[in-house]
Design an enzyme around this catalytic site. Structure first.
Site, PDB file in Angstrom:
ATOM      1  N   GLU A 102      -5.848 -11.870 -13.874  1.00 16.89           N
ATOM      2  CA  GLU A 102      -6.205 -10.454 -13.719  1.00 16.89           C
ATOM      3  C   GLU A 102      -4.937  -9.610 -13.670  1.00 16.89           C
ATOM      4  OE1 GLU A 102      -8.353  -8.205 -13.653  1.00 16.89           O
ATOM      5  OE2 GLU A 102     -10.276  -8.804 -12.799  1.00 16.89           O
ATOM      6  N   ASP A 106      -8.297  -4.673  -6.614  1.00 18.20           N
ATOM      7  CA  ASP A 106      -8.328  -3.550  -5.677  1.00 18.20           C
ATOM      8  C   ASP A 106      -9.336  -3.877  -4.568  1.00 18.20           C
ATOM      9  OD1 ASP A 106      -7.994  -1.075  -4.553  1.00 18.20           O
ATOM     10  OD2 ASP A 106      -8.898   0.065  -6.161  1.00 18.20           O
ATOM     11  N   ASP A 162      -3.781   1.009 -17.731  1.00 14.79           N
ATOM     12  CA  ASP A 162      -3.954   2.324 -18.358  1.00 14.79           C
ATOM     13  C   ASP A 162      -4.439   3.371 -17.378  1.00 14.79           C
ATOM     14  OD1 ASP A 162      -6.644   1.258 -18.065  1.00 14.79           O
ATOM     15  OD2 ASP A 162      -7.274   2.915 -19.348  1.00 14.79           O
TER      16      ASP A 162
END
Ligand code: 5GP
Length: 185
Positions: A102, A106, A162
């Site tokens: 990954e 979060d 991004d």
């Protein structure tokens, strides 16, 4: 504002520079190569943010016989934990050693969904390797075996990550200053 190149966040700063990233990724790759020396693991990347990290990590496991496959998922709203698989693995992972790779964890809700899905396919083992870990936001405990960097509660971009599809090709990890007026950029 001045000094920023066109693809750099106008109100951002470098959190982890390319040299440090590459050093840490080489360490992770060497650790994985040592831990799986007698095995033939499958590295599963979760698209799209992971592609830069996964490419560097693969090179760093130089000499380890391993395979690569990808999943793509979409989340409905941050923190909802409701996830849909948009692209599934092409490889059967039953009886295989799987390393889920990954870019960032979060709350952990996305990762928990993916892990449950993969566990149901009865792999021989399943561990997580994440480049970045925002531990402060974690809502669910997760078996993360390999972590590149623990970071604070900041929105980061670059090195594959991004913001609205921008900034993935920055070689460093940047923090976007969310207190600044982003529309100015
Ligand atoms: P979680 O389900 O763990 O809360 O969310 C994980 C996903 O949220 C990541 O795979 C990533 O797509 C997105 N995400 C969380 N924090 C950040 C961040 O700081 N920057 C970027 N670009 N994406 C993030």
């Amino acid at each position: 504002m001045s000094g920023h190149r066109p693809n750099e966040p106008p109100h951002g700063y470098v959190l982890i520079g390319a040299a440090l990233l590459h050093q840490r990724v080489r360490e992770l790759g060497a650790q994985i190569a040592a831990d799986y020396a007698e095995k033939r693991p499958i590295l599963v990347g979760v698209l799209r943010g992971v592609v830069v990290f996964l490419a560097d990590l693969l090179k760093a496991t130089d000499g380890l016989p391993c395979e690569v496959d990808f999943m793509a998922i979409s989340s409905y709203g941050s923190g909802s934990g409701v996830v849909r698989i948009e692209k599934d693995l092409e490889t059967s992972i039953e009886g295989r050693h799987v390393i889920l790779v990954e870019d960032i964890v979060d709350t952990g809700l996305t990762l928990r969904f993916i892990l449950r899905n993969l566990e149901a396919r009865r792999p021989a083992s399943l561990v997580v390797c994440t480049l970045l870990d925002k531990q402060a936001h974690r809502l669910v405990p997760l078996p993360i075996r390999y972590t590149g960097f623990a970071i604070g509660d900041r929105f980061v971009v670059g090195y594959g990550l991004d913001e609205k599809q921008r900034y993935r090709n920055l070689p460093d990890i940047w923090v976007i200053d969310e207190t600044a007026d982003r529309s100015a950029g």
